[in-house]
Write an enzyme that holds these catalytic residues in place. Sequence first.
Site, PDB file in Angstrom:
ATOM      1  N   LYS A   1      -9.096-113.476  37.308  1.00 61.73           N
ATOM      2  CA  LYS A   1      -8.673-112.031  36.830  1.00 61.73           C
ATOM      3  C   LYS A   1      -7.560-111.491  37.602  1.00 61.73           C
ATOM      4  CE  LYS A   1     -11.231-107.511  36.777  1.00 61.73           C
ATOM      5  NZ  LYS A   1     -12.447-106.755  37.194  1.00 61.73           N
TER       6      LYS A   1
ATOM      7  N   SER B   1     -14.901-104.305  33.878  1.00 56.12           N
ATOM      8  CA  SER B   1     -13.586-104.672  33.624  1.00 56.12           C
ATOM      9  C   SER B   1     -13.059-106.062  33.465  1.00 56.12           C
ATOM     10  CB  SER B   1     -12.898-103.948  34.667  1.00 56.12           C
ATOM     11  OG  SER B   1     -13.016-104.410  36.039  1.00 56.12           O
TER      12      SER B   1
ATOM     13  N   SER C   1     -18.559-104.374  37.034  1.00 59.41           N
ATOM     14  CA  SER C   1     -17.403-105.253  36.210  1.00 59.41           C
ATOM     15  C   SER C   1     -17.373-106.868  36.014  1.00 59.41           C
ATOM     16  CB  SER C   1     -16.095-104.788  36.934  1.00 59.41           C
ATOM     17  OG  SER C   1     -15.488-103.758  36.545  1.00 59.41           O
TER      18      SER C   1
END
Lengths: 486, 484
Positions: B78, B153, B177
Amino acid sequence: MDRKEAVPVRYEAVIGLEVHAQMLTDTKIFCGCSTTFGSDPNTQTCPVCIGMPGVLPVLNSRALEFAVRTGLATNCSISSYSRFARKNYFYPDLPKGYQISQFEHPICEHGFIDIDVDGQSKRIGITRIHMEEDAGKNIHDGAGSYSLVDLNRTGVPLMEIVSEPDLRGPKEASEYMKKLRAILRYLGVCDGNMEQGSLRCDANVSVRPAGQKEFGTRAEIKNINSFRFVEKAIEYEIKRQIRIVSGGGKVIQETRLWDSGTGITESMRSKEEAHDYRYFPEPDLVPIIPEDSWIEGIRSSLPELPDQKISRFVSEMGLPKYDASLIAEERQLADWFEEAVRAGGQPKSVSNWIMGDLMRFLNEDNRSVSECPVKPGQLADMLKLVDMGTISGKIAKTVFEEMYRTGKAPDTIVKEKGLVQISDSSEIEKAIDDILSKSPNEVERFRGGDEKLLGFFVGQVMKTMKGKANPQLLNDILKKKLAAVD
Amino acid sequence: MELFRLGIHELNEMLSRGEVTSSEITESVLGRIDAVEDRIRAYVTVTKDNAREMSKSADKAISSGNRDPLAGIPLAIKDNMCTRGIKTTCSSRMLKDFVPPYESTVTSKLLQSGYVLSGKTNLDEFAMGSSTENSAFHTTRNPWDIDRIPGGSSGGSAAAVAADECIAALGSDTGGSIRQPAALCGVVGLKPTYGRVSRYGLVAFASSLDQIGPITKNVRDSAILLNIISGKDVKDSTSAPIEAPDFTSVLGHEIKGLRIGVPREYFIEGMDKEVDLAVKTAINNLESLGAIPVEVSLPHTGYAVATYYVLATSEASSNLARYDGVKYGFRAVGKDLLDMYMKTRAEGFGPEVKRRIMLGAYTLSSGYYDAYYKKAQQVRTLIKGDFDKAFKKADVIVTPTSPTPAFKLGEKTDDPLQMYLADIFTISVNLAGVPGISVPCGFTSSGLPVGLQIIGRHFDEQTILKAAYAYEQSSQWTGRRPSL
C-alpha cells in the site's frame, strides 16, 4: 486639619519564571542524532527529527533521567504517571507542525528551591518540570524573498522549569535564576549558558498595590537572552506596569519581547491573538511509569548540591556565608577550593585568593576554573611559603601571577626570581639608614608629628630592597630608628 | 500454469523444489498487470525494473539455499508505507513526488526475507475513506464488477490480490481499511492487534488506531506474512514487547468447543439481506465444525462510529500538520508564509482529508476538547470494556465485515456520513485494539463477495487464524477468482 493625607500607593511586583534548560545529553530526545552545537546547518538531522512522513519518536532515556535528577534536586515529587503531549502550531522551524511536550502529566511537580534575599532565606515554589523537544532555527538572510531553516537544534531535549509566582522583585528573580543555574550545572544536566541559548527564561510579571491579595494582570516577557538582562527586563516591565496602573490605566494580558538593544519590552501578541495549541496526549509515545527503585537509584547518585556545600563550608571550614555562597556557585570552583584546603591551605586564605586574584585573572582571560593554570595544590604551597615567612604577602601576589602565567610551582618561581624575603635585620637596617639620611626633611616632619610619613619610608625602603624585605621586621626597625634622637 | 494465480505458500514450495524461479513468477505477475491493470487500476506505481532486479537476486539466494517463505515472492505494498528510493505518495497530491530517504520497518523485514516488490498500491488519500475513491490519482475498480468500488482505504492492495496482480499485499487498517476491502474483493485481510506490527514508516493517519496487516489469497498466506512482519521494534514505542508465535502452527487444528460470540448489536435492521444470510450460514458452518455459538453483547457499538471520527480526526489533524510546503512534498506559491501554508494545504489535500483535518482541529480546540476528544476517549474505554466482557463468554467474535457488498462508484461520494457507515462493523475493533480477520464467506446473487469478520482477544491472532482457516477449508469460497 483632619483631612486625610492621600498616601501614594506602593506597588508590589509578582513574578514567576519559566526556564527552558537544554539538557546535556549526547543525542536528541526522540532520535539518535547528535546534539553538538555549531555544526553546519542540517547536518545533525535524520528522518525522525526532520519530521519525514511515517517516522516515530522514541524517548531518550537519558533525557528522562536528567529531568528526574533535576526534579529530585529541586524537591519535586516525581510523577508515577507521566505523558507526552502534542503542542500544535505551524512554523517553519517546527517540522512536524507540532512540538512534543508535556501538558497534563509533567514528569515532576510541587518542588521548591531556597534563595538568599538580603541575608534571609526565601523559599520559591517550583510548579512543575516537564520535558520537551527544541525547535529548529529560521535564518532570515535579508534577501527578503525567502528564509532558511536549520533543523540541527530540532529535537534537542529541553526541560521547562516553571516557578510559582513567588518572586517579588528583579533581584529575587535573578537570585532564583542564579540558584537554579547552579543546581543545573552541579547536576551536569545543563551548561547554563544563556548567551548561547542553552538556558532561556520567560518571565510572567504583574504588579498589585502592596497588601492586595489578588494578582494583577500579567504580561509574559520573552527573549531574555542574557543573565544580566533578567533583572533589567523585569525591572523595566515592573516600572512600565506601575506607570500604567498608577495613571489609572489597565495592564493588558499579552506577550512582550525584551529588546536588549533599547532596554525596553514591546508588545508581541495580545491574549486574543494567543495560539490555541490544541494539546492532546502524544499517541506515538507510551506513558512513563517510573519504578520507585529507579527513582531512588537516581536520588542516591545526586551530588552534594550548592546549599549543602555552603552550609558545610560555613560550619566545617569557618568560611563567612558570603564567601561560601560565592565559591559554591560553581561546582568546579567549589571542588578547586576543597582541593586547595585538602592540600593544606587555610580555608579563609584560600577563599581570599580565589575571590581575589584567581577570579580576576580567569575573568580577564574568559577562562573557566577547569582551565586554570594554577593547580589547587600550588596555591596551598604558596600559602605555606607565606606562613613560613619565606615570602611576604605582597611578594605572594607576584608569585601567584607568575604561577598563573607559567603554571610553575611557587618555590620554583621564588628561587628563579630571587623573591625570598629578606629577614636579615642588618641588611634592612642598612637600607633604612640609607633612606633616612637621604630624607632629612621628611624625618624632621615625622618627628614633628606627621606620622603618616611612616608609609613613605616603608615604601622607599621596600623600593630599594625590591620589595623583599620582611615587612614586620622593616616596620619594627624603622619605628625604632625614627623614635631615636640622633 | 498461470503462476500469478497462486499463493505464497504454494509458490514457496515450488521455488524450494526448484520447479520455478522468482523471475518466472515475477514475469507472470508483471504480465498479469499488463493484461488487467488498465481495467482495475490497483497500483499507483508498478515497480517493474525493481521487481525484475529483486527477483534475480532472490533466485540467486534461493539457489544458494534461502528457503524464507517470502523469498522471491512478488508482493504489493500500500502506497502509505515508506520504501526507500521509491515514491510513496499516500495517493495524495501533497506527496505526489515524494521519495522517502528511509525504509519502513515492515518493508525492511520483507527485504530481509528476499521479497519482490511488484509496486505500490492505490488508497484513499492518506488512508481516509472506504472506497478508494478519495485517491488524488484515480479510482481503483472492484475486480468482481468494475463499476463498483473495491472498498478502502486499502482498495488498491485488495483489488491487486483479487485480480492476481500480485501474490499478496500489505494494507493498513485504521477503522477497517484492510478488512472491508478484503471482504468486498473476496480475499483474506487481517488487522493484527494494535502493537503487534511496527508502524515505523507507515505514514500516520491516526496513530492510536493504525495497524499494518496482510491481504492475501488465503488464510495460510496471512499467517505467513504476519510471521514476517510482527514483533517489537525499537523504532516504534507503541509496538508491544511480546514475542510473536509461529502463526502457521495452529492452522489445521480443529475448532471443536471453540466458543464463537455472536454480538446481537451487529445483526441489525437495514443490513443487506444477502450479507446477513451469508454470515449466518457461515456461523452454522462453524457450528458444524464443532464450534459453539454464544450470544454476546457489545452494548456501546452504537457509539463506535462517532467515537472513531472524533479520535481519528483529532490525531489526523495533528499528524498531517507536517505537510506545510516547507520541507518536502507539494508547495504552492504564496505572497507570504501564511499564504504559502494556506494555498499549499488547500491545493495539496483533497476534500475528505480537509474535512477530517477541520473536524479534528475543531474537536481538539480549547473549549471543545472536553466535550469531544476527552469524551470520545472515555467511550473508547467503554468499548474496550465491552470486548473484555464479551471475551469472557467467547473465544472469538464473529460478525459481518461490511453491512453491504461492494457499492457502485460514486454511490456514496456525496454523502460522507453514509460512507462512514461502511465501516460500522470494523471500527470497534480498532478502538479496542484487538485483532480481526475478514475471510470470504459467500457471494451475493449478483456475484459480489461477502466477508466474515472473526475478532480475537488482544494478541491472540492465533485463534482467529485457526478459526478462519478451519472455515476456509470447509467452505468453497477461497480460490474463486473474478473473470477478467
